[in-house]
Design a protein around this motif. Structure first.
Motif, PDB file in Angstrom:
ATOM      1  N   LYS A  94      28.111  49.332   2.943  1.00  0.00           N
ATOM      2  CA  LYS A  94      28.788  48.384   3.828  1.00  0.00           C
ATOM      3  C   LYS A  94      29.862  49.053   4.676  1.00  0.00           C
ATOM      4  CE  LYS A  94      28.184  44.262   0.965  1.00  0.00           C
ATOM      5  NZ  LYS A  94      28.944  43.232   0.208  1.00  0.00           N
ATOM      6  N   GLY A  95      30.516  50.071   4.135  1.00  0.00           N
ATOM      7  CA  GLY A  95      31.579  50.751   4.869  1.00  0.00           C
ATOM      8  C   GLY A  95      31.123  51.253   6.226  1.00  0.00           C
ATOM      9  N   ALA A  96      29.932  51.818   6.301  1.00  0.00           N
ATOM     10  CA  ALA A  96      29.407  52.306   7.581  1.00  0.00           C
ATOM     11  C   ALA A  96      29.245  51.164   8.571  1.00  0.00           C
ATOM     12  CB  ALA A  96      28.078  53.022   7.363  1.00  0.00           C
ATOM     13  N   PHE A  97      28.821  50.007   8.097  1.00  0.00           N
ATOM     14  CA  PHE A  97      28.652  48.845   8.970  1.00  0.00           C
ATOM     15  C   PHE A  97      29.990  48.261   9.402  1.00  0.00           C
ATOM     16  CE2 PHE A  97      24.512  49.158   6.995  1.00  0.00           C
ATOM     17  CZ  PHE A  97      23.668  48.964   8.085  1.00  0.00           C
ATOM     18  N   HIS A  98      31.005  48.351   8.553  1.00  0.00           N
ATOM     19  CA  HIS A  98      32.335  47.852   8.924  1.00  0.00           C
ATOM     20  C   HIS A  98      32.941  48.685  10.048  1.00  0.00           C
ATOM     21  CE1 HIS A  98      32.747  46.215   4.557  1.00  0.00           C
ATOM     22  NE2 HIS A  98      32.027  45.407   5.307  1.00  0.00           N
ATOM     23  N   VAL A  99      32.659  49.982  10.046  1.00  0.00           N
ATOM     24  CA  VAL A  99      33.243  50.899  11.035  1.00  0.00           C
ATOM     25  C   VAL A  99      32.412  50.965  12.314  1.00  0.00           C
ATOM     26  CG1 VAL A  99      33.907  53.300  11.443  1.00  0.00           C
ATOM     27  CG2 VAL A  99      34.385  52.251   9.236  1.00  0.00           C
ATOM     28  N   ALA A 100      31.112  50.744  12.221  1.00  0.00           N
ATOM     29  CA  ALA A 100      30.196  50.934  13.353  1.00  0.00           C
ATOM     30  C   ALA A 100      30.579  50.221  14.649  1.00  0.00           C
ATOM     31  CB  ALA A 100      28.776  50.538  12.933  1.00  0.00           C
TER      32      ALA A 100
END
Length: 103
Positions: A94-100
């Motif tokens: 999820k972290g990658a999607f939060h930053v994307a």
């Protein structure tokens, strides 16, 4: 790997932003990059927490984002409880999607 990428990019005159939960380590890296003639800003945020990401990055847009956050646990997969599984998924996936959205 994130430290390596930051140093490589800063060495190519790219303005780098370092972000993580533990800013002391990032501050040391930022100072090292500055001593070598580069530029690196430091931001405190937790990629697993969308509110933390928004507070840290709101209004900012980056040309390139390297999602390097990751965590693991030392137990066999089937011995993890729900909290450990959530922490791993929240950071690693999820972290990658939060930053994307800020790229």
């Amino acid at each position: 790997m994130g430290e390596h990428f930051a140093e490589l990019l800063a060495g190519q005159d790219v303005d780098v932003t370092l972000a993580a939960r533990r800013v002391a380590r990032l501050s040391e890296l930022s100072a090292k990059i500055a001593a070598e003639g580069g530029q690196a800003d430091v931001i405190e945020m937790d990629v697993a927490d969308p509110e933390s990401v928004e507070a840290a990055l709101k209004g900012r847009v980056f040309d390139t984002v390297i999602n390097n956050a990751g965590t693991t646990a030392s137990l066999p997969a089937l011995e993890h409880g729900p909290a450990e599984i959530d922490a791993i998924i929240d950071t690693n996936l999820k972290g990658a999607f939060h930053v994307a959205p800020y790229r």
